[in-house]
Design an enzyme around this catalytic site. Structure first.
Site, mmCIF file in Angstrom:
data_model
loop_
_atom_site.group_PDB
_atom_site.id
_atom_site.type_symbol
_atom_site.label_atom_id
_atom_site.label_comp_id
_atom_site.label_asym_id
_atom_site.label_seq_id
_atom_site.Cartn_x
_atom_site.Cartn_y
_atom_site.Cartn_z
ATOM 1 N N ASP A 109 0.846 -1.189 0.000
ATOM 2 C CA ASP A 109 0.000 0.000 0.000
ATOM 3 C C ASP A 109 0.889 1.249 0.000
ATOM 4 O O ASP A 109 2.101 1.161 0.256
ATOM 5 C CB ASP A 109 -0.878 -0.042 1.258
ATOM 6 C CG ASP A 109 -1.715 1.192 1.439
ATOM 7 O OD1 ASP A 109 -2.389 1.604 0.482
ATOM 8 O OD2 ASP A 109 -1.689 1.759 2.550
ATOM 9 N N ASP A 155 -0.447 5.031 1.132
ATOM 10 C CA ASP A 155 -0.788 5.907 2.255
ATOM 11 C C ASP A 155 -0.798 5.142 3.572
ATOM 12 O O ASP A 155 -1.477 4.117 3.709
ATOM 13 C CB ASP A 155 -2.160 6.538 2.027
ATOM 14 C CG ASP A 155 -2.155 7.521 0.877
ATOM 15 O OD1 ASP A 155 -1.415 8.514 0.964
ATOM 16 O OD2 ASP A 155 -2.868 7.286 -0.118
ATOM 17 N N LYS A 212 -9.232 -4.506 -3.367
ATOM 18 C CA LYS A 212 -7.801 -4.608 -3.630
ATOM 19 C C LYS A 212 -7.335 -6.064 -3.683
ATOM 20 O O LYS A 212 -6.367 -6.388 -4.377
ATOM 21 C CB LYS A 212 -7.012 -3.826 -2.580
ATOM 22 C CG LYS A 212 -7.069 -2.326 -2.797
ATOM 23 C CD LYS A 212 -6.465 -1.534 -1.648
ATOM 24 C CE LYS A 212 -4.975 -1.629 -1.568
ATOM 25 N NZ LYS A 212 -4.408 -0.673 -0.579
ATOM 26 N N ASP A 263 -2.115 -0.927 5.819
ATOM 27 C CA ASP A 263 -2.522 -0.296 7.073
ATOM 28 C C ASP A 263 -4.029 -0.084 7.210
ATOM 29 O O ASP A 263 -4.465 0.437 8.234
ATOM 30 C CB ASP A 263 -1.855 1.075 7.196
ATOM 31 C CG ASP A 263 -2.527 2.123 6.327
ATOM 32 O OD1 ASP A 263 -2.694 1.876 5.112
ATOM 33 O OD2 ASP A 263 -2.921 3.175 6.875
ATOM 34 N N ASP A 303 -6.775 -2.849 2.804
ATOM 35 C CA ASP A 303 -5.633 -3.761 2.770
ATOM 36 C C ASP A 303 -5.985 -5.114 3.386
ATOM 37 O O ASP A 303 -5.367 -6.131 3.053
ATOM 38 C CB ASP A 303 -4.440 -3.146 3.506
ATOM 39 C CG ASP A 303 -3.930 -1.914 2.800
ATOM 40 O OD1 ASP A 303 -3.692 -1.986 1.588
ATOM 41 O OD2 ASP A 303 -3.792 -0.873 3.462
#
Length: 225
Positions: free
Chosen positions: A8, A10, A152, A175, A179
């Site tokens: 990821d 951010d 995702k 995070d 995710d």
């Protein structure tokens, strides 16, 4: 031998101020296996990140809505842009705003979903999205309106297929709630210490460190396994 990596941006490659931590540059460049950058950001952002890092452009963008694997020379669209645009119109008609100001750079290049500021009302957004057969995911940075069949994790499956890899070969680091979907697909998963509850619950390992420090810690742990 290092496994393929799904990471990821951010909250994972960044510092607390949301800027990308430059200490992640060389570890990503030197990783001796495919790296897939998987993010909720619109398609150009991870492509640009890969370009400036000097790594192969393998990206899962817009929460799985757009997947690009450079060597396969193929872009796959999994999302429902028309549905997202209809939700945006209905949300505005109901008296709400997307929350990004007069120049909406967040959605300007978005191809398969809609992002709404977390400062805007969530309940009417969820109701309107449901009326259009779409769902809302809170990434901690925005509310994303998207197809319920796309996430995702599904994006990683698409990327893995284009890379001729099994998704279970991947190590994932992230995070956020989106995710957690990747963690359910990858063979091993790491949530950085600043991760939300859904991500930490889904991860195999939670790092001691947060943000980019946690990402670097995860890489060290993978190498030691």
């Amino acid at each position: 031998m290092e496994p393929p990596l799904a990471v990821d941006i951010d909250g994972t490659l960044t510092r607390p101020d949301k800027s990308v931590d430059p200490r992640v540059f060389d570890p990503l460049r030197d990783w001796n296996a495919p790296v897939v950058v998987a993010t909720g950001k619109s398609f150009p952002y991870p492509v640009g990140l890969c370009e400036f890092l000097g790594i192969t452009q393998n990206v899962v963008a817009e929460n799985g809505g757009v997947v690009y694997v450079e060597d396969a020379e193929k872009i796959v669209h999994n999302g429902d842009r028309e549905g997202a645009e209809a939700v945006a119109a209905a949300y505005r008609e109901a008296g709400y705003d997307l929350g990004w100001g007069a120049v909406d750079m967040v959605n300007r290049w978005r191809e398969t979903e809609l992002a709404v500021s977390r400062e805007q009302p969530l309940e009417p957004l969820e109701r309107i999205a449901d009326e259009h057969g779409l769902g809302v995911v809170d990434t901690g940075y925005a509310y994303h309106v998207k197809s319920t069949a796309v996430d995702k994790g599904e994006g990683l499956k698409t990327a893995a297929r284009l890379l001729d890899r099994d998704p279970g070969e991947f190590v994932a680091v992230g995070d956020s709630e989106n995710d957690a979907e990747v963690f359910g697909v990858a063979g091993r998963s790491y949530a950085v210490a600043n991760a939300d509850e859904k991500a930490t619950d889904a991860a195999d390992v939670v790092t001691d460190a947060s943000f980019a420090d946690g990402f670097l810690e995860a890489l060290d742990r993978v190498r030691d396994e």
